[in-house]
Design a protein around this motif. Sequence first.
Motif, mmCIF file in Angstrom:
data_model
loop_
_atom_site.group_PDB
_atom_site.id
_atom_site.type_symbol
_atom_site.label_atom_id
_atom_site.label_comp_id
_atom_site.label_asym_id
_atom_site.label_seq_id
_atom_site.Cartn_x
_atom_site.Cartn_y
_atom_site.Cartn_z
ATOM 1 N N LEU A 121 -41.717 3.773 76.243
ATOM 2 C CA LEU A 121 -42.394 2.537 75.855
ATOM 3 C C LEU A 121 -42.003 1.396 76.794
ATOM 4 O O LEU A 121 -42.843 0.571 77.169
ATOM 5 C CB LEU A 121 -42.043 2.179 74.408
ATOM 6 C CG LEU A 121 -42.511 3.158 73.333
ATOM 7 C CD1 LEU A 121 -41.993 2.723 71.961
ATOM 8 C CD2 LEU A 121 -44.028 3.258 73.314
ATOM 9 N N ILE A 122 -40.735 1.351 77.164
ATOM 10 C CA ILE A 122 -40.265 0.324 78.094
ATOM 11 C C ILE A 122 -40.974 0.473 79.437
ATOM 12 O O ILE A 122 -41.405 -0.511 80.051
ATOM 13 C CB ILE A 122 -38.735 0.422 78.275
ATOM 14 C CG1 ILE A 122 -38.031 0.030 76.979
ATOM 15 C CG2 ILE A 122 -38.265 -0.468 79.428
ATOM 16 C CD1 ILE A 122 -36.532 0.286 76.995
ATOM 17 N N THR A 123 -41.111 1.716 79.904
ATOM 18 C CA THR A 123 -41.805 1.984 81.161
ATOM 19 C C THR A 123 -43.240 1.480 81.122
ATOM 20 O O THR A 123 -43.721 0.836 82.062
ATOM 21 C CB THR A 123 -41.784 3.492 81.463
ATOM 22 O OG1 THR A 123 -40.422 3.921 81.619
ATOM 23 C CG2 THR A 123 -42.557 3.810 82.734
ATOM 24 N N CYS A 124 -43.948 1.765 80.024
ATOM 25 C CA CYS A 124 -45.338 1.302 79.882
ATOM 26 C C CYS A 124 -45.417 -0.216 79.871
ATOM 27 O O CYS A 124 -46.285 -0.814 80.519
ATOM 28 C CB CYS A 124 -45.946 1.871 78.593
ATOM 29 S SG CYS A 124 -46.176 3.658 78.608
ATOM 30 N N TYR A 125 -44.499 -0.854 79.156
ATOM 31 C CA TYR A 125 -44.507 -2.316 79.076
ATOM 32 C C TYR A 125 -44.259 -2.950 80.441
ATOM 33 O O TYR A 125 -44.958 -3.900 80.834
ATOM 34 C CB TYR A 125 -43.448 -2.785 78.077
ATOM 35 C CG TYR A 125 -43.209 -4.283 78.128
ATOM 36 C CD1 TYR A 125 -44.091 -5.170 77.508
ATOM 37 C CD2 TYR A 125 -42.114 -4.810 78.815
ATOM 38 C CE1 TYR A 125 -43.893 -6.539 77.575
ATOM 39 C CE2 TYR A 125 -41.905 -6.175 78.883
ATOM 40 C CZ TYR A 125 -42.798 -7.037 78.261
ATOM 41 O OH TYR A 125 -42.601 -8.398 78.336
ATOM 42 N N LEU A 126 -43.289 -2.436 81.165
ATOM 43 C CA LEU A 126 -42.964 -3.011 82.474
ATOM 44 C C LEU A 126 -44.114 -2.830 83.462
ATOM 45 O O LEU A 126 -44.375 -3.707 84.287
ATOM 46 C CB LEU A 126 -41.684 -2.379 83.023
ATOM 47 C CG LEU A 126 -40.393 -2.706 82.263
ATOM 48 C CD1 LEU A 126 -39.214 -1.954 82.859
ATOM 49 C CD2 LEU A 126 -40.128 -4.207 82.253
ATOM 50 N N ALA A 127 -44.805 -1.694 83.354
ATOM 51 C CA ALA A 127 -45.961 -1.471 84.224
ATOM 52 C C ALA A 127 -47.080 -2.461 83.896
ATOM 53 O O ALA A 127 -47.706 -3.035 84.796
ATOM 54 C CB ALA A 127 -46.464 -0.036 84.074
ATOM 55 N N LEU A 128 -47.343 -2.684 82.616
ATOM 56 C CA LEU A 128 -48.373 -3.639 82.206
ATOM 57 C C LEU A 128 -48.012 -5.058 82.629
ATOM 58 O O LEU A 128 -48.859 -5.817 83.107
ATOM 59 C CB LEU A 128 -48.570 -3.573 80.689
ATOM 60 C CG LEU A 128 -49.286 -2.327 80.149
ATOM 61 C CD1 LEU A 128 -49.222 -2.305 78.616
ATOM 62 C CD2 LEU A 128 -50.730 -2.284 80.621
ATOM 63 N N ARG A 129 -46.744 -5.415 82.450
ATOM 64 C CA ARG A 129 -46.309 -6.763 82.811
ATOM 65 C C ARG A 129 -46.422 -7.001 84.309
ATOM 66 O O ARG A 129 -46.718 -8.112 84.755
ATOM 67 C CB ARG A 129 -44.867 -6.997 82.355
ATOM 68 C CG ARG A 129 -44.422 -8.451 82.420
ATOM 69 C CD ARG A 129 -43.010 -8.645 81.929
ATOM 70 N NE ARG A 129 -42.029 -8.061 82.834
ATOM 71 C CZ ARG A 129 -40.719 -8.187 82.676
ATOM 72 N NH1 ARG A 129 -40.238 -8.847 81.634
ATOM 73 N NH2 ARG A 129 -39.887 -7.627 83.530
ATOM 74 N N SER A 130 -46.187 -5.944 85.076
ATOM 75 C CA SER A 130 -46.286 -6.062 86.541
ATOM 76 C C SER A 130 -47.713 -5.866 87.038
ATOM 77 O O SER A 130 -47.953 -5.926 88.249
ATOM 78 C CB SER A 130 -45.363 -5.029 87.204
ATOM 79 O OG SER A 130 -44.029 -5.198 86.786
ATOM 80 N N LYS A 131 -48.637 -5.605 86.107
ATOM 81 C CA LYS A 131 -50.062 -5.394 86.435
ATOM 82 C C LYS A 131 -50.222 -4.294 87.479
ATOM 83 O O LYS A 131 -50.902 -4.449 88.495
ATOM 84 C CB LYS A 131 -50.696 -6.694 86.920
ATOM 85 C CG LYS A 131 -50.698 -7.794 85.863
ATOM 86 C CD LYS A 131 -51.328 -9.082 86.391
ATOM 87 C CE LYS A 131 -51.312 -10.164 85.320
ATOM 88 N NZ LYS A 131 -51.904 -11.437 85.792
ATOM 89 N N SER A 174 -38.709 2.668 65.154
ATOM 90 C CA SER A 174 -37.366 2.584 65.739
ATOM 91 C C SER A 174 -37.431 2.608 67.262
ATOM 92 O O SER A 174 -36.664 1.903 67.929
ATOM 93 C CB SER A 174 -36.522 3.753 65.227
ATOM 94 O OG SER A 174 -35.243 3.748 65.807
ATOM 95 N N ALA A 175 -38.363 3.394 67.818
ATOM 96 C CA ALA A 175 -38.528 3.437 69.279
ATOM 97 C C ALA A 175 -39.013 2.085 69.809
ATOM 98 O O ALA A 175 -38.532 1.593 70.836
ATOM 99 C CB ALA A 175 -39.502 4.552 69.666
ATOM 100 N N PHE A 176 -39.981 1.469 69.097
ATOM 101 C CA PHE A 176 -40.460 0.148 69.506
ATOM 102 C C PHE A 176 -39.341 -0.893 69.378
ATOM 103 O O PHE A 176 -39.184 -1.767 70.246
ATOM 104 C CB PHE A 176 -41.666 -0.270 68.660
ATOM 105 C CG PHE A 176 -42.968 0.274 69.152
ATOM 106 C CD1 PHE A 176 -43.673 -0.371 70.163
ATOM 107 C CD2 PHE A 176 -43.494 1.435 68.621
ATOM 108 C CE1 PHE A 176 -44.878 0.133 70.641
ATOM 109 C CE2 PHE A 176 -44.703 1.957 69.083
ATOM 110 C CZ PHE A 176 -45.398 1.297 70.093
ATOM 111 N N ALA A 177 -38.574 -0.813 68.287
ATOM 112 C CA ALA A 177 -37.462 -1.757 68.098
ATOM 113 C C ALA A 177 -36.421 -1.573 69.193
ATOM 114 O O ALA A 177 -35.854 -2.550 69.692
ATOM 115 C CB ALA A 177 -36.831 -1.545 66.719
ATOM 116 N N LEU A 178 -36.184 -0.315 69.599
ATOM 117 C CA LEU A 178 -35.224 -0.050 70.671
ATOM 118 C C LEU A 178 -35.707 -0.652 71.986
ATOM 119 O O LEU A 178 -34.912 -1.190 72.766
ATOM 120 C CB LEU A 178 -35.022 1.457 70.834
ATOM 121 C CG LEU A 178 -34.066 1.872 71.957
ATOM 122 C CD1 LEU A 178 -32.640 1.435 71.649
ATOM 123 C CD2 LEU A 178 -34.118 3.384 72.176
#
Length: 306
Positions: A121-131, A174-178
């Motif tokens: 999930l962190i990987t997906c978020y960082l990719a989206l944030r970096s466009k 829990s994964a999202f909270a992590l």
Amino acid sequence: MSYNNTAIQYSRTKGIALVLTGAILWGVSGTVAQYLFQKQGFNVEWLTVVRLLLSGMLLLGFAYSKEKQRIWQIWKSKREALSLVLFSLFGMLGVQYTYFAAIKHGNAATATVLQYVGPALITCYLALRSKRLPTIKEGVAVVLSIFGTFFLVTHGSIHSLSISGWAVFWGISSAFALAFYTLQPHTLLAKWGSTIVVGWGMLIGGVGLSFIHPPWAFEGHWSLSAYLAVVFIIIFGTVIAFYCYLESLRYLSASETSLLACVEPLSAAFLSVIWLHVTFGFAEWLGTLFIISTVVILSIKKKATS
């Protein structure tokens, strides 16, 4: 030269021993919590609030003995104070409560493994944030985490769940909270250190939950084994595990500790099967392997680019 090599090897061995100890204690504490929920009738809210309050006080007491002034200075900046409160209530409290709730409605093995979807999930978020699109390795890790989750919660069948819907909900939560817990306090951790930030995070999270479920509102059955289990979760499964993990970072890189910390879900799974007789078949082990592989892939990538 020989002396230097020996010293380096000793430091690495010490670091490996520390991170393995911390991760195994985390995994074991999850299984001990399952025992309290399912055998002793403890409720999630009480164990969460007591764990946060006592562990927070112990960690802050440890920080106070080393950095008496710094534990109060974190509150002088309004921006940092707000960030700390957000981390405490949505990160620390969120990850602790959702993890225990996933154990309550399912088992420690499944809950711990599902929490390890967090790095994907962190990987997906960082990719989206970096466009940008995920790299091939990141894409493979995300796909593996999806398939791993499928095998873990369905027993390999698309027609039914192998655990309750609530266990799946709280495990994914829990994964999202992590993920939030990992990303949000980055600036605070860099400036103030893990012991102070996590100590305050636990204490504030515990105080916040106390307004909803005060620590004296207890449900369950006390016995000698129950007392020992609560002490183990607070002392060994939280304070000592946290200290060992942080101390290991002095001797190993972050990517190495991430890889070695994968023994946490394995220890939770093995102990759940052996002690509490949780059914963990081929599909569950395959799902566990897939999800742990995501951490391995992402950690190797970080190491290669560092």
